[in-house]
Design an enzyme around this catalytic site. Structure first.
Site, short mmCIF file in Angstrom:
data_model
loop_
_atom_site.label_atom_id
_atom_site.label_comp_id
_atom_site.label_asym_id
_atom_site.label_seq_id
_atom_site.Cartn_x
_atom_site.Cartn_y
_atom_site.Cartn_z
N GLU A 73 23.40 50.73 50.06
CA GLU A 73 22.63 49.83 49.18
C GLU A 73 23.17 48.39 49.20
O GLU A 73 23.48 47.81 48.17
CB GLU A 73 22.60 50.38 47.74
N LYS A 91 12.31 58.15 52.29
CA LYS A 91 13.68 57.95 51.81
C LYS A 91 14.67 57.96 52.97
O LYS A 91 15.61 57.17 53.01
CB LYS A 91 14.07 58.99 50.75
N HIS A 105 15.71 53.00 33.24
CA HIS A 105 17.03 53.42 32.76
C HIS A 105 17.25 52.97 31.32
O HIS A 105 17.83 53.71 30.51
CB HIS A 105 18.15 52.85 33.65
N ASN A 142 14.91 51.27 43.65
CA ASN A 142 15.12 51.12 42.21
C ASN A 142 13.90 50.53 41.50
O ASN A 142 13.98 50.20 40.32
CB ASN A 142 16.34 50.23 41.95
N LYS A 162 23.77 59.74 47.16
CA LYS A 162 24.26 59.15 45.91
C LYS A 162 24.62 60.29 44.97
O LYS A 162 23.75 61.11 44.63
CB LYS A 162 23.18 58.29 45.25
N ARG A 192 40.02 65.44 47.48
CA ARG A 192 39.57 64.29 48.29
C ARG A 192 38.34 64.58 49.17
O ARG A 192 38.11 63.91 50.17
CB ARG A 192 40.70 63.75 49.17
N GLU A 241 8.71 59.84 40.87
CA GLU A 241 9.36 59.35 42.10
C GLU A 241 8.39 59.40 43.29
O GLU A 241 8.45 58.55 44.17
CB GLU A 241 10.64 60.14 42.41
N HIS A 283 13.93 61.75 33.26
CA HIS A 283 14.17 60.61 34.16
C HIS A 283 12.87 60.07 34.76
O HIS A 283 12.56 58.88 34.67
CB HIS A 283 15.15 61.03 35.27
N HIS A 328 13.25 51.33 37.86
CA HIS A 328 14.47 51.92 37.32
C HIS A 328 15.22 51.01 36.36
O HIS A 328 15.98 51.49 35.54
CB HIS A 328 15.41 52.35 38.46
N ARG A 368 17.99 49.42 50.48
CA ARG A 368 17.96 50.59 49.59
C ARG A 368 17.65 50.21 48.14
O ARG A 368 17.17 51.03 47.36
CB ARG A 368 19.29 51.35 49.70
P1 NAD Z 1 17.35 68.38 35.83
O1 NAD Z 1 18.31 68.55 36.92
O2 NAD Z 1 17.89 68.21 34.45
O3 NAD Z 1 16.32 69.57 35.85
C1 NAD Z 1 15.30 69.60 34.89
C2 NAD Z 1 15.16 70.96 34.22
O4 NAD Z 1 14.50 71.84 35.10
C3 NAD Z 1 16.47 71.63 33.84
O5 NAD Z 1 16.31 72.18 32.55
C4 NAD Z 1 16.61 72.75 34.87
O6 NAD Z 1 17.28 73.86 34.33
C5 NAD Z 1 15.18 73.09 35.16
N1 NAD Z 1 14.91 73.62 36.50
C6 NAD Z 1 15.36 73.13 37.68
N2 NAD Z 1 14.78 73.78 38.70
C7 NAD Z 1 13.97 74.71 38.16
C8 NAD Z 1 13.08 75.67 38.69
N3 NAD Z 1 12.84 75.76 40.01
N4 NAD Z 1 12.43 76.48 37.83
C9 NAD Z 1 12.60 76.35 36.48
N5 NAD Z 1 13.39 75.45 35.91
C10 NAD Z 1 14.06 74.63 36.76
O7 NAD Z 1 16.43 67.09 36.06
P2 NAD Z 1 15.89 66.34 37.37
O8 NAD Z 1 14.70 65.62 36.90
O9 NAD Z 1 15.78 67.24 38.52
O10 NAD Z 1 17.05 65.30 37.71
C11 NAD Z 1 17.31 64.20 36.88
C12 NAD Z 1 18.63 63.60 37.31
O11 NAD Z 1 18.53 63.16 38.67
C13 NAD Z 1 19.02 62.39 36.50
O12 NAD Z 1 20.35 62.52 36.09
C14 NAD Z 1 18.89 61.24 37.47
O13 NAD Z 1 19.78 60.19 37.20
C15 NAD Z 1 19.19 61.91 38.77
N6 NAD Z 1 18.68 61.21 39.98
C16 NAD Z 1 19.53 61.00 41.01
C17 NAD Z 1 19.09 60.36 42.16
C18 NAD Z 1 20.03 60.20 43.32
O14 NAD Z 1 19.64 59.53 44.30
N7 NAD Z 1 21.20 60.78 43.30
C19 NAD Z 1 17.76 59.93 42.26
C20 NAD Z 1 16.90 60.17 41.19
C21 NAD Z 1 17.37 60.81 40.04
N1 GLY Z 2 17.26 57.00 43.89
C1 GLY Z 2 17.79 55.76 44.40
C2 GLY Z 2 18.58 55.91 45.66
O1 GLY Z 2 18.81 56.98 46.12
O2 GLY Z 2 19.03 54.93 46.18
#
Ligand code: NAD
Ligand code: GLY
Length: 379
Positions: free
Chosen positions: A251, A241, A266, A259, A157, A135, A199, A279, A262, A255
């Site tokens: 949101e 942000k 998406h 998007n 998020k 939890r 972003e 992404h 997006h 917030r």
């Molecule tokens: P990711 O986490 O898949 O990382 C991309 C690649 O980079 C991976 O292969 C990883 O191993 C590598 N990597 C990471 N750091 C590294 C470093 N310092 N040196 C070398 N390699 C490295 O991709 P991402 O683009 O960081 O994240 C995408 C995800 O984030 C998606 O699932 C998306 O939906 C999510 N997201 C979430 C939010 C939120 O608010 N929670 C906002 C935007 C995106």
């Molecule tokens: N990336 C969208 C949010 O955090 O609301």
């Protein structure tokens, strides 16, 4: 908006602290070159308990895991590391179940803190585990991709994907703090830097024309890993942000502007089975398409849309041709989007560079036209 408020900078150590003001869940974002080596100090300052579980992926572990573990062990922590394969597929219920099993087998209890060391995939998944295991456990974000440093690590998020649609299962679970070391980006592949820039560009378009100009001027220096430029991009994105999240954590209204790009983005990620496009790449295409929709709806003038497209043109993206985009398939995906209400596809659209409007319903024909535009633009 003015993105300079709510930021403290220590010039001697060049560490910037931004506060995300959320009442009793208020937390800092600490940004500075080399701060990863000093993570243990920050854990002590925030009275993080003895047991920490570092969730990471094998690539990040290889480059940066040892530095973090050393710092935490020196500060007296017992460190458990769980390193997953990298990739969006890890944001799944199956991966989460395997991690719950591992935590139970290692006897991890509610006194432990989950630390996400990685990109957005690790941050979202580790945060989801932290929100749900027993939890809820304490959570710390140490983002290592540009995308995670400018966006996903801030705001709480967390979640996983469902096979039918992205980010469908999740929670709001704020971290105790976010630690951002821009120097870890030196090991990040260029394509991931471009994805993160998606972003960054978004923050300029939706909230800050001056920042957009800065990004236009500084793009090449950012890709050359100029520390001052990257730190400024990360800091301003986090400030913007933090402002949005503090205004509307769950949101309910503001917030939703985050998007921008997006809804179509998406759907493009889905069309590429989450492997053809990163992404941020999908969001860059999504912003181009959604800015055109704003133009056709008479909300923005053509010069501003062209300016966004010119900036996106400077970021090499994979061709969309292999995706064989069909607007009917994209519309089906968009109907499952969390932003779709009562069958109406809604999206925030810009009125100018630096200013966006809350989501409004978009006519189907404009989405079809936007897909048509993308098939030419992204060929
Ligand atoms: P990711 O986490 O898949 O990382 C991309 C690649 O980079 C991976 O292969 C990883 O191993 C590598 N990597 C990471 N750091 C590294 C470093 N310092 N040196 C070398 N390699 C490295 O991709 P991402 O683009 O960081 O994240 C995408 C995800 O984030 C998606 O699932 C998306 O939906 C999510 N997201 C979430 C939010 C939120 O608010 N929670 C906002 C935007 C995106
Ligand atoms: N990336 C969208 C949010 O955090 O609301």
């Amino acid at each position: 908006m003015n993105s300079q408020r709510n930021s403290r900078t220590s010039l001697t150590k060049r560490i910037h602290t931004i506060t995300v003001p959320l009442g009793e869940r208020t937390y800092p974002i600490v940004i500075g070159e080399g701060v990863l080596r000093r993570a243990g100090d920050l854990f002590r300052k925030h009275a993080i308990g003895r047991t920490v579980v570092v969730m990471t992926d094998t690539t990040v572990a290889r480059h940066h895991g040892a530095v973090l573990e050393r710092s935490l062990r020196t500060a007296g922590h017992t460190v458990h590391t769980i390193a997953l394969p990298s990739g969006e597929q890890q944001k799944s219920l199956a991966a989460a179940e395997r991690i719950y099993t591992e935590l139970l087998q290692r006897g991890i209890d509610r006194s432990a803190t989950i630390v996400a060391l990685g990109g957005g995939v690790i941050g979202d998944l580790a945060g989801f585990i932290a929100a749900t295991y027993q939890r809820g456990l304490g959570f710390v974000q140490i983002p290592t991709t540009l995308l995670a440093q400018v966006d996903s690590s801030v705001g709480g998020k967390v979640g996983i994907n469902h096979p039918l649609a992205k980010n469908m299962i999740g929670a709001f679970h704020q971290p105790r703090f976010v630690l951002i070391d821009p120097s870890v980006l030196r090991t990040l592949p260029k394509r991931e830097m471009i994805s993160g820039m998606g972003e960054v560009v978004k923050y300029g378009v939706i909230l800050d024309a001056r920042f957009f100009r800065f990004v236009e001027r500084s793009l090449e220096r950012a890709f050359a890993h100029d520390a001052a430029v990257l730190t400024a991009m990360i800091r301003t994105s986090c400030l913007l942000k933090a402002y949005v999240v503090a205004t509307d954590e769950k949101e309910q209204h503001l917030r939703a502007i985050l998007n921008f790009g997006h809804t179509i983005g998406h759907a493009l990620e889905h069309a590429g089975r989450y492997s053809a496009l990163k992404h941020g790449e999908a969001i860059l295409y999504g912003m181009v398409a959604e800015a055109r929709i704003a133009l056709w709806q008479g909300m923005i003038d053509e010069r501003q849309v062209d300016r966004l497209e010119q900036l996106v043109n400077r970021l090499p993206l994979p061709s969309l041709t292999p995706l064989r985009l069909r607007s009917s398939a994209l519309l089906t995906t968009m109907m499952k989007d969390k932003k779709t209400l009562s069958g109406n596809i809604r999206m925030p659209l810009p009125g100018a560079i630096g200013s966006v409007q809350l989501p409004s319903v978009v006519e189907r024909r404009f989405i079809e036209q936007a897909v048509q535009h993308l098939t030419v633009y992204g060929a």
